[in-house]
Design an enzyme around this catalytic site. Structure first.
Site, mmCIF file in Angstrom:
data_model
loop_
_atom_site.group_PDB
_atom_site.id
_atom_site.type_symbol
_atom_site.label_atom_id
_atom_site.label_comp_id
_atom_site.label_asym_id
_atom_site.label_seq_id
_atom_site.Cartn_x
_atom_site.Cartn_y
_atom_site.Cartn_z
ATOM 1 N N ASP A 283 0.863 -1.160 0.000
ATOM 2 C CA ASP A 283 0.000 0.000 0.000
ATOM 3 C C ASP A 283 0.915 1.230 0.000
ATOM 4 O O ASP A 283 2.144 1.125 0.118
ATOM 5 C CB ASP A 283 -0.955 -0.032 1.215
ATOM 6 C CG ASP A 283 -2.155 0.874 1.009
ATOM 7 O OD1 ASP A 283 -3.194 0.664 1.653
ATOM 8 O OD2 ASP A 283 -2.064 1.790 0.146
HETATM 9 C C1 GLC Z 1 -4.204 4.423 -0.095
HETATM 10 C C2 GLC Z 1 -5.102 3.275 0.249
HETATM 11 C C3 GLC Z 1 -5.200 2.243 -0.826
HETATM 12 C C4 GLC Z 1 -5.086 2.914 -2.177
HETATM 13 C C5 GLC Z 1 -3.677 3.454 -2.293
HETATM 14 C C6 GLC Z 1 -3.437 4.179 -3.617
HETATM 15 O O1 GLC Z 1 -3.503 4.877 1.018
HETATM 16 O O2 GLC Z 1 -4.889 2.609 1.482
HETATM 17 O O3 GLC Z 1 -6.455 1.565 -0.655
HETATM 18 O O4 GLC Z 1 -5.356 1.996 -3.206
HETATM 19 O O5 GLC Z 1 -3.351 4.315 -1.211
HETATM 20 O O6 GLC Z 1 -4.207 5.335 -3.674
#
Ligand code: GLC
Length: 745
Positions: A283
């Site tokens: 993430d």
């Molecule tokens: C965010 C989220 C994730 C998302 C990623 C990209 O912090 O936790 O669900 O897909 O970053 O935006």
């Protein structure tokens, strides 16, 4: 010479397939794909391999990334959706780098791209996987037309605490429903066969993120292996089996280990047990956050831990780009690990056809956005997602009435879209006010009363005066979009601002009041229900919320949504969910607060599991929702009394529409394992079916459930069906119906 080399490569590919410990491939790869991957891999330098493992959020000018692209230091970008810019990004990668490997372009297309659908919690309320699949296909066709080929969806985090803001983004509290929704989204995003409209799904957040302590986002979780295997992992396994091409690790540390370095879930379960051969991405900076977790010294340390746990791609820590070459050279990370990671990345790119079609047709992309059939699909999704929670008989409304429209969500084109909307444009939103004004020109007064959900205005004389001139009041309440979603947890779930006071003021006018709540979570609305004659609940409905709600309010559509999450009476009951364990002292109707006599003896109330002030039951249970008609279940029967482990249970029942409106019921089948090697939930959803019946019509239905669906991981850690006594219910929600008994031998 070349043919011998290809022969060798083919043999290597077949060997890889056969001895990688995987039963073939979960993403649907082929020997031809593997051959291309191996050939490319063999040509890459270590630096180029590491470049593929690096994902960058691409804001600003494309030129800022030109040098890194030419050097092959970027494998994927996210957060750029302009097709002209994306074509330039791809041109630099494909035409100006040594090997011309195209970029994998990602975006959070969570519930629609331009055409916005209900938030995923609303989609789950439809209990209609086919419709959800259709919506995901719409999202994919709009996004891929602009060059986005990877979405960070579906979010499969089971959530049982409505304080958690990201409850909006998942499919609620139930493992079975979550799994069906996840499969549907994977099929919808990727398509039944891969082509240029296929968008790689990314099942997230792996794993257990929704169990954040206190409902506070990013917080620690403490899930046992059995809880993981019986509740939180099955939806991910189902989505992987449905062909999901990628997976994202989660922010949380579970029992002390951050998921981004958790070799047990990523290597042992995901790769080893499930044979996943897709791409695993962290993430956003979840690798770097392991330093904050206190699980790593620095970015080199956490990069080593992540890649050795089986992570393939680094989203925004740049730990791989900065340190992997050194880690390989000093032996902390093997070249084999790097090759496996890059193999998984290249496999996705080859299968998506990016090498053949890295560019998009900018003009053609425009025609796809907000296509009429897309808007129609979004509207149908809203119509099936809306839950009727109360109706004194005032609904459905008849035309010709003088209508007052009021409330902070009546004309909130931005907030109606809900959380996780980057590309939906509020100019395209049709609000309830706009839809009603179009349906009933000259018959609709609009006095907002409150201008946003947190508005604390404390006098409503103008609204009350307008209400007195109306035949019926339609009040639209709820949450602004910002009050749910990532990092947006709440400790108080009551309607914000003075929305409840507005309802009390409207009640005082004596006019019929119909409330519609648009929110990102189940709010605690018990205190508001006495002030309304009817209540519809619409988890942020998206672009077409207005026309859909108007159709429901005036009876063109009979509501059929069911709660995918338990509605609490008060936030103090959290977490509360239907598939709880029985405990040794289940509630048996013990005395509640107001009935406790003065100087009551210490043990006089009965010692069971409940709250003295709020009892043991929620406001609305999982699977609950009313209709304008009524349904009756009868003749529920099983084909046997005793089943073997490899049998299939055949349930038959008759469902009758006993009211005066055509309608759709979500018939639900729950099962309980009465005695196990570990304690088991009092009920678990094992099947559901949407059944549409004309007024007065009845139908006998059959549902088949393999006995193997009753398997769970018990005390010995083995997933199997345990012999014994079971109960089964067929009903319209998780708290209704009579139990039927059967045995498994
Ligand atoms: C965010 C989220 C994730 C998302 C990623 C990209 O912090 O936790 O669900 O897909 O970053 O935006």
């Amino acid at each position: 010479m070349k043919s011998i080399r290809n022969l060798y490569l083919s043999a290597l590919v077949l060997l890889l397939f056969s001895c990688s410990g995987q039963q073939g491939t979960t993403v649907g790869s082929t020997p031809e794909v593997e051959k291309r991957v191996e050939k490319l891999l063999s040509q890459m330098t270590l630096a180029e391999k590491i470049g593929q493992m690096n994902q960058v959020s691409a804001g600003g000018e494309v030129g800022n990334y030109a040098d890194a692209l030419r050097k092959g230091q970027i494998g994927s970008i996210l957060n750029e959706v302009d097709p002209v810019k994306l074509n330039e990004f791809q041109r630099l990668a494909v035409e100006e780098s040594r090997l011309g490997i195209p970029l994998l372009v990602g975006r959070d297309v969570i519930h629609g791209f331009h055409t916005i659908f209900p938030i995923p919690l609303g989609l789950a309320a439809t209990f209609d996987p086919a419709l959800v699949e259709e919506g995901a296909r719409v999202a994919a066709s709009e996004a891929t037309a602009q060059g986005v080929r990877w979405t960070f969806s579906p979010m499969l985090d089971i959530a049982r605490d409505p304080r958690w803001g990201r409850i909006a983004e998942g499919s609620g509290e139930d493992t079975y429903l979550d799994a069906r929704m996840g499969e549907a989204m994977v099929r919808g995003y990727q398509g039944t066969s891969l082509d240029s409209t296929s968008m790689a799904a990314c099942v997230k957040h792996f794993v257990g993120y929704g169990a954040a302590e206190g409902g506070r986002d990013y917080n620690s979780t403490f899930l046992t292996e059995r809880q993981l295997r019986n509740v939180y992992l099955p939806p991910f396994e189902a989505a992987i089996k449905a062909g999901a091409m990628t997976l994202m690790t989660s922010f949380n540390d579970n029992d002390g280990v951050p998921s981004t370095a958790n070799a047990f879930v990523v290597k042992d379960v995901l790769r080893g047990e499930w044979g996943f051969d897709g791409l695993v991405v962290t993430d956003w900076d979840s690798m770097g956050e392991m330093i904050d977790h206190g699980f790593g010294e620095d970015r080199k340390d956490v990069a080593e831990k992540a890649v050795n746990a089986g992570v393939d791609m680094d989203m925004m820590t740049f730990g791989f780009l900065s340190h992997l070459e050194e880690l390989v050279k000093n032996g902390a990370v093997s070249r084999k690990s790097i090759d496996n990671a890059v193999r998984n990345i290249l496999r996705v790119k080859v299968m998506l056809g990016l090498f053949e079609h890295p560019y998009v047709d900018v003009e053609a992309a425009k025609a796809v956005q907000y296509a009429p059939e897309h808007l129609a699909s979004a509207q149908k999704s809203v119509e099936e997602s809306v839950i009727l929670l109360k109706n004194s008989g005032v609904l459905p409304l008849k035309g010709g009435q003088r209508i007052l429209v009021t409330g902070p969500m009546a004309d909130a084109p931005h907030d109606q879209l809900g959380t996780w909307v980057f590309d939906g444009e509020k100019a395209h939103t049709v609000t309830p006010l706009k839809a009603l004004q179009e349906l009933f020109p000259g018959k609709v007064d609009y006095v907002p009363g409150l201008t946003f959900s947190r508005d604390k205005r404390n006098n409503f004389f103008d609204v009350m005066a307008a209400a007195r001139r109306a035949d019926v009041v339609l009040v639209f309440l709820g949450e602004e979009a910002i009050l749910s979603g990532e990092a947006h947890s709440l400790a108080d779930l009551n309607l914000k601002g003075s929305q409840s006071e507005l309802l009390a003021a409207l009640k005082a006018t004596g006019k019929p009041v119909v409330a519609t709540v648009m929110a990102g979570r189940p709010l605690t609305i018990e205190r508001d229900l006495p002030n309304v004659d009817a209540m519809l609940y619409s988890f942020h409905p998206g672009t077409m919320g207005g026309p859909a709600l108007a159709n429901i309010l005036f009876g063109k559509v009979n509501p059929s949504g069911k709660t995918p999450i338990t509605f609490l009476r008060t936030v103090g009951q959290a977490p509360m969910y239907y598939s709880h364990n029985n405990t040794g002292r289940p509630y048996r109707g013990e005395t509640l607060l107001d009935d406790i006599p003065a100087e009551a003896g210490q043990t006089s109330l009965g010692n069971t599991s409940y709250y003295l002030d709020y009892g043991a039951y929620p406001l609305f249970p999982f699977g609950y929702g009313l209709s304008y008609t009524t349904f009756a279940y009868s003749g529920i029967g099983l084909d046997k009394e005793v089943y073997k482990a490899d049998d299939t249970i055949t349930v038959t029942f008759t469902l009758a529409n006993t009211g005066k409106y055509d309608g759709t019921e979500v018939a639900q089948v729950y099962i309980r394992d009465l005695v196990g090697s570990i304690t088991r939930p009092v009920k678990e959803l094992k099947a559901f079916e949407r059944v549409s019946l004309k007024a007065g019509e009845s139908r006998t239905l059959t549902v088949k459930i393999p006995v193997q669906e009753l398997a769970f991981v018990g005390l010995d850690g083995v997933k199997k069906v345990e012999a014994g006594d079971f109960q089964l219910w067929v009903a319209g929600d998780s708290a209704s119906g009579e139990a039927l008994s059967f045995k498994v031998q």
